[in-house]
Design an enzyme around this catalytic site. Structure first.
Site, short mmCIF file in Angstrom:
data_model
loop_
_atom_site.label_atom_id
_atom_site.label_comp_id
_atom_site.label_asym_id
_atom_site.label_seq_id
_atom_site.Cartn_x
_atom_site.Cartn_y
_atom_site.Cartn_z
N THR A 52 0.84 -1.20 0.00
CA THR A 52 0.00 0.00 0.00
C THR A 52 0.87 1.25 0.00
O THR A 52 0.46 2.30 -0.49
CB THR A 52 -0.93 0.00 1.23
N TYR A 140 4.01 -12.15 6.11
CA TYR A 140 2.87 -11.71 5.29
C TYR A 140 2.51 -12.81 4.30
O TYR A 140 3.25 -13.09 3.36
CB TYR A 140 3.24 -10.42 4.57
N LYS A 168 0.52 -11.48 9.02
CA LYS A 168 -0.51 -10.69 8.33
C LYS A 168 -1.18 -11.65 7.36
O LYS A 168 -0.58 -12.09 6.38
CB LYS A 168 0.10 -9.49 7.59
N VAL A 208 -4.28 -5.40 10.09
CA VAL A 208 -3.40 -4.48 9.37
C VAL A 208 -4.23 -3.99 8.20
O VAL A 208 -4.42 -4.71 7.22
CB VAL A 208 -2.12 -5.17 8.87
#
Length: 297
Positions: A52, A140, A168, A208
């Site tokens: 992001t 992640y 995540k 998150v």
């Protein structure tokens, strides 16, 4: 190995990286945005240089400057987690060392993408990073971007490492996540805003988020309500936020977050190619989504 059940708090936002109109890094804007996310959006921690944050298009030097600015701005009242994952183990280690020197409180390391390593390679990649840094690591797991998922057995073995403390989770497989939560004490954070409440129900820790540039207080209320056993209130917050939890991903989330921040007069700037700035039509839909959630952009 027993880990902190909330190593990075409950609510984190994967922060966009503000750029100046000419596309250069806006360091002052990043500090201001970080303060807004912590002070107004109720974040316990921020993830810097995640996807992001347009990490594929920022240089290593820019990542370092950005991280230092955010640590200086909010590091005394929120944890700052540095995204350091690449599909090159040696480069990931270089970024991890740099983040540690810059004052990061933790690292986000994504599954190596595009080259699709086997599980043995995935495990070796994460262990190689964890072996050489002193910071806690959030793994992640996002197979729809990386091209490969972290298998349950692999994740359970990674949990044995003292510095691999969280996940995540953007796998979209609650059964697999539940098995890992049953067998380990990893802290599971949803990597999909709308999946946070279901993940909490099987033992997850928090979120998150991406929409949490705007929905932070609602998401925090949802998590806190679930934690105190008020599932009805948690569900009400979940349903309220759903238009933005999902709407922020109508196009790549970075595009809409930056459009929404610009609409609020907050630092954001343009996106870098190959992304494109959100259209007026897309911003209009985002505003309608925000209105449906009781918010104004």
């Amino acid at each position: 190995m027993t880990h902190d059940p909330r190593p990075f708090g409950r609510l984190l936002t994967a922060m966009v990286t503000p750029f100046a109109p000419d596309g250069s890094l806006d360091v002052e804007g990043a500090a201001k945005l970080a303060s807004y996310l912590v002070d107004e959006q109720r974040n316990d921690a921020l993830v810097i240089s995640g996807t992001t944050g347009e990490s594929p298009t920022t240089t290593d030097a820019e990542k370092d400057r950005l991280l230092r600015a955010v640590v200086e701005a909010v590091g005394d009242r929120a944890k700052v987690v540095a995204g350091v994952g690449t599909n090159n183990t040696a480069h990931t280690i270089e970024l991890a060392h740099a983040a540690e020197k810059a004052g990061a409180h933790g690292l986000l390391v994504v599954t190596p993408y595009y080259n699709k390593p086997p599980q043995a390679g995935v495990e070796r990649h994460f262990r190689a990073v964890a072996d050489v840094v002193g910071l806690p690591i959030m793994v992640y797991d996002i197979p729809h971007r990386a091209g490969v998922a972290i298998a349950t057995e692999t994740m359970c073995r990674l949990a044995e490492h003292e510095r691999i403390v969280g996940v995540k989770d953007a796998k979209g497989d609650l059964t697999a996540s539940s098995w890992v939560l049953t067998r380990t004490d990893l802290a599971y954070y949803s990597g999909d805003d709308a999946a946070t409440l279901p993940l909490l129900s099987i033992g997850g820790t928090g979120l998150v988020g991406t929409s949490t540039h705007f929905t932070g207080p609602i998401a925090k209320e949802m998590i806190e309500a679930y934690e105190r056993g008020d599932t009805a209130a948690a569900l009400a917050s979940h349903r309220r936020a759903m238009p933005l939890f999902t709407g922020i991903f109508r196009v790549p989330g970075t595009m809409l977050v930056k459009a929404g921040l610009r609409a609020r007069g907050l630092p954001a700037g343009p996106v870098r190619s190959p992304l494109v700035d959100a259209s007026e039509q897309e911003l209009g839909q985002l505003r309608r989504d925000a209105s449906a959630a009781g918010l104004t952009l």
